[in-house]
Scaffold this active site. Structure first.
Site, PDB file in Angstrom:
ATOM      1  N   ALA A 173      -8.825 -55.217  32.241  1.00  0.00           N
ATOM      2  CA  ALA A 173      -7.853 -54.540  33.151  1.00  0.00           C
ATOM      3  C   ALA A 173      -7.673 -54.149  34.302  1.00  0.00           C
ATOM      4  CB  ALA A 173      -8.511 -53.190  33.027  1.00  0.00           C
TER       5      ALA A 173
ATOM      6  N   GLY B  20      -9.723 -56.015  27.943  1.00  0.00           N
ATOM      7  CA  GLY B  20      -8.532 -55.808  27.265  1.00  0.00           C
ATOM      8  C   GLY B  20      -7.247 -56.871  27.002  1.00  0.00           C
TER       9      GLY B  20
ATOM     10  N   GLU C 166      -8.900 -57.600  24.252  1.00  0.00           N
ATOM     11  CA  GLU C 166      -8.415 -57.153  23.125  1.00  0.00           C
ATOM     12  C   GLU C 166      -7.026 -56.993  22.784  1.00  0.00           C
ATOM     13  OE1 GLU C 166     -10.274 -53.428  26.145  1.00  0.00           O
ATOM     14  OE2 GLU C 166     -11.317 -53.151  23.599  1.00  0.00           O
TER      15      GLU C 166
ATOM     16  N   GLU D  44     -16.964 -56.130  29.646  1.00  0.00           N
ATOM     17  CA  GLU D  44     -16.952 -54.384  30.540  1.00  0.00           C
ATOM     18  C   GLU D  44     -18.114 -53.966  30.351  1.00  0.00           C
ATOM     19  OE1 GLU D  44     -15.005 -55.660  27.684  1.00  0.00           O
ATOM     20  OE2 GLU D  44     -12.860 -54.844  28.386  1.00  0.00           O
TER      21      GLU D  44
END
Ligand code: NAD
Length: 694
Positions: free
Chosen positions: A66, A105, A108, A128
């Site tokens: 992120a 992310g 992801e 994370e």
């Protein structure tokens, strides 16, 4: 090639659309990246000529997470979740082509694609948890559907990435490719289209979840296995709950649960502290008057003086970083003993499977022992770790000043002596600096780099750079008694000693700090380090510490003699409260006319931690640390301050400096001027501010 946004391009290779993210340095998922992926996928799915989509990245890595500068700010559309749904629901197959690292992310995004291929060196992870969070864009729901619950738990709760081979074994990758990654991805996508392979939507996969369905004991066993490493942290448990949701709920309900848990973490004090610390660590590398372009010297060869407790560990650091190192001792016997310990340490690591026998040989091969100082003439850096005596240190520095080449960096590992006085024994004080390692030196990440009055900027830049190269977290501090870490530790130790005389016992004091999140309290730590060390220093300075002195006079030096503040059964390191010690404490208290009383845990906590913060404030005012967050880095990496509480200065801000100040004034009335709030603390408290500007 069409630019969709400033960071996402769309290219067509035959019937394959290639979306390339280019957001240096790590292709973080900034708003314009999300927007680009969103619009790019929309355009291509609407284009009848496109058969499949490849998602790839320019530069040195796939999307590595992120954009954490967006944290704490109002979310900007499109959200990542929305982008991922669009990719996953696309009727045209999407292939992620991964090189470098697919993190957070980034992974992801790859998991929302229908296929994933990667280069041999690619790495995959959901880190994370290290910021006190969980993967909040479907990672906890999709990963277990691909790699199974056990592997997913391990990856999500540790936050550690896995390599391409492991990813392939666990089904996270469909293929490892060599050569031009984009070309390979296009060929792969082409094959998917021509073979009319079905769309593999991870949300619909069930087989890897099946073994964990209806088996809560699997999660209970995992919780137990990580209990020790995760004690006090909030995020690991939330990660486990989210994966549990994947195994018990339908996909969309699982996603909703993940969202709920993510938001809880995002607003938790633990995550706030961990995110603060992430930046604090990076800030510590910045030195206002030594800009990043300051030329550092190249380090090709190192030397360590002394092969004792510290010298051996310091030498290992260099060897681990492939830097050849010469270890010098006064005689063969201590040299061989020291190198023997080094060998044993490496062999212990190898026996746990964390080093191969070949690694052990290679590293040992880089360490050369000698009793001839002449052999360090060509060293680029010398780290002195001989006895802690000014006379010895000055002799050694005068000697190496004559032997070492003119541009060598001369460092001392002293913990208590004046670096300026040591530098003064040479004709080149500008090349002398403190490099204060922490014990065990091959394990502890903290390195206090101590700047002397005459230390040059090149010397500072070199020490900081070499510190990072050998895997440490260097923090620049100034010369004072104990530097930053130990000076604050002494403030805490002083109160700990008082508390046991006033009415507490060592195990009560230690438990308060253990419960706060430290690995151990001051008395257990003293026993571990050896009480004789402090005893010798006190004798040198002509000061006393009645209980500790009595213990040392009895030969109770701590773990190494089987007894100190506690007793120890055989080789077991578990501290056992000892009635003999209680007797000594009561006697000393009686001799000093102290009326013992019950002391609450809350008071113990304040009495131990507030003086540290106060000392930190003085250190800042004396400009011995550049910024409050540097002090926090020192305490987390050097003394086991729990990272989920940010560090002493950050923690003090959370408590509120007004609260600290008023409590300290009360203690001042009871215990005297040592409790007087430092001027900086008082000023900030009165102004309603904190140490750490956020
Ligand atoms: P130690 O007693 O274990 O080792 C010192 C070694 O230096 C001995 O092997 C000795 O033979 C050798 N030595 C003495 N004079 C020498 C000389 N002139 N030339 C070469 N070798 C010589 O001590 P240690 O615990 O490793 O501490 C070394 C230094 O590191 C001290 O300055 C100490 O304050 C500092 N330090 C220690 C710790 C710790 O926890 N032990 C932590 C940080 C810093």
């Amino acid at each position: 090639m069409t630019a969709i946004t400033q960071s996402v391009d769309l290219d067509r290779r035959g019937r394959i659309a290639v979306l390339t993210v280019s957001n240096p340095p790590v292709n973080a998922l900034s708003q314009h990246v999300r927007q680009g992926l969103h619009d790019g996928v929309k355009q291509t799915t609407a284009d009848a000529a496109v058969g499949a989509i490849v998602v790839t990245c320019a530069g040195r890595t796939f999307i590595a997470g992120a954009d954490i500068t967006e944290f704490g700010k109002p979310p900007k559309a499109p959200g990542l979740h929305e982008v991922l749904v669009l990719i996953e629901q696309s009727e045209k197959p999407a292939v992620a082509a991964v090189h470098g690292t697919a993190l957070g992310g980034g992974l992801e995004v790859a998991l929302a694609c229908h296929y994933r291929i990667g280069s041999k060196t690619a790495r995959f992870g959901l880190p994370e948890v290290k910021l006190g969070l969980l993967p909040g864009a479907g990672g906890t729901q999709r990963l277990p559907r691909v790699v199974g619950v056990e592997k997913a738990l391990q990856m999500i709760v540790s936050g550690d990435p896995i390599g391409a081979d492991e990813a392939l074994t666990h089904g996270l990758l469909d293929a490892i490719v060599e050569g031009d990654l984009t070309a390979a991805a296009v060929a792969f996508a082409e094959k998917v289209v021509s073979e009319r392979r079905p769309l593999k939507k991870i949300r619909d996969l069930e087989d890897k979840l099946a073994p964990a369905r209806g088996r809560p004991e699997l999660f209970a066993a995992f919780r137990k296995s990580v209990a020790r490493q995760t004690r006090g942290f909030r995020a690991p448990e939330s990660c486990i709950r989210a994966v549990e949701a994947a195994a018990t709920l339908p996909f969309d309900a699982g996603l909703a649960r993940e969202r709920e848990l993510f938001l809880e973490l995002l607003h938790s004090p633990e995550s706030k502290a961990q995110r603060y610390f992430f930046f604090a660590e990076r800030e510590a590398a910045k030195i206002p008057d030594v800009p990043p372009d300051t030329a550092a010297k190249e380090i090709r060869r190192a030397a360590v003086l002394g092969a004792g407790t510290m010298g051996g560990g310091i030498a290992m650091n260099f060897a681990n970083a492939s830097i050849p190192v010469t270890v010098v001792e006064v005689a063969r016997e201590p040299l061989e003993r020291g190198l023997g310990v080094v060998r044993k340490n490496y062999e212990a690591t190898a026996s746990k499977g964390r080093l191969t026998p070949a690694d052990v040989d290679r590293r040992l091969g880089l360490i050369h022992g000698t009793t001839d100082f002449g052999e360090i003439a060509d060293a680029d850096i010398v780290v002195e770790a001989v006895f802690e005596e000014m006379r010895v240190k000055r002799e050694v520095f005068a000697k190496i000043d004559k032997i070492c080449k003119a541009d060598a960096l001369l460092a001392t590992n002293t913990s208590t002596l004046d670096v300026n006085a040591i530098a003064g024994a040479t004709g080149r004080p500008e090349s002398v600096i403190g490099m204060h390692f922490f014990s065990p030196a091959n394990v502890m990440r903290l390195l206090e780099v101590v700047r002397g009055a005459k230390t040059s900027k090149t010397t500072i830049a070199t020490a900081m750079a070499v510190g990072r190269r050998i895997g440490k977290v260097p923090v620049l501090v100034g010369v004072c008694d104990g530097f930053v870490g130990n000076r604050m530790l002494h403030a805490r130790g002083r109160e700990a000693e008082k508390l046991i005389l006033e009415g507490a016992l060592p195990d009560q004091v230690d438990k308060v700090l253990y419960d706060f999140g430290f690995p151990m309290g001051p008395f257990a730590m003293g026993d571990l380090a050896g009480l004789d060390v402090g005893w010798r220093i006190r004798k040198g300075k002509g000061v006393t510490s009645p209980v500790a002195d009595r213990l040392c006079e009895m030969g109770r030096f701590g773990q190494k003699t089987g007894a100190g503040y506690y007793r120890y059964a055989g080789s077991d390191r578990t501290p056992i409260p000892d009635a003999d010690v209680e007797k000594i404490i009561l006697e000393v208290a009686r001799d000093q006319g102290i009326q013992r009383r019950a002391i609450s845990d809350a008071e113990i906590r304040e009495r131990l931690l507030y003086p540290m913060v106060n000392e930190g404030a003085k250190i800042l005012e004396e400009r011995l640390a550049i910024r409050a967050s540097d002090i926090d880095v020192i305490w987390v990496y050097g003394y086991g301050w729990p990272v989920y509480r940010g560090g002493p200065m950050f923690w003090a801000d959370q408590v509120g400096l007004k609260t600290l100040k008023s409590r300290m004034l009360e203690f001042e009335r009871q215990h005297g001027p040592v409790w007087q709030p430092a001027p900086l603390l008082a000023r900030l408290a009165d102004a309603g501010r904190g140490f750490v500007e956020q």
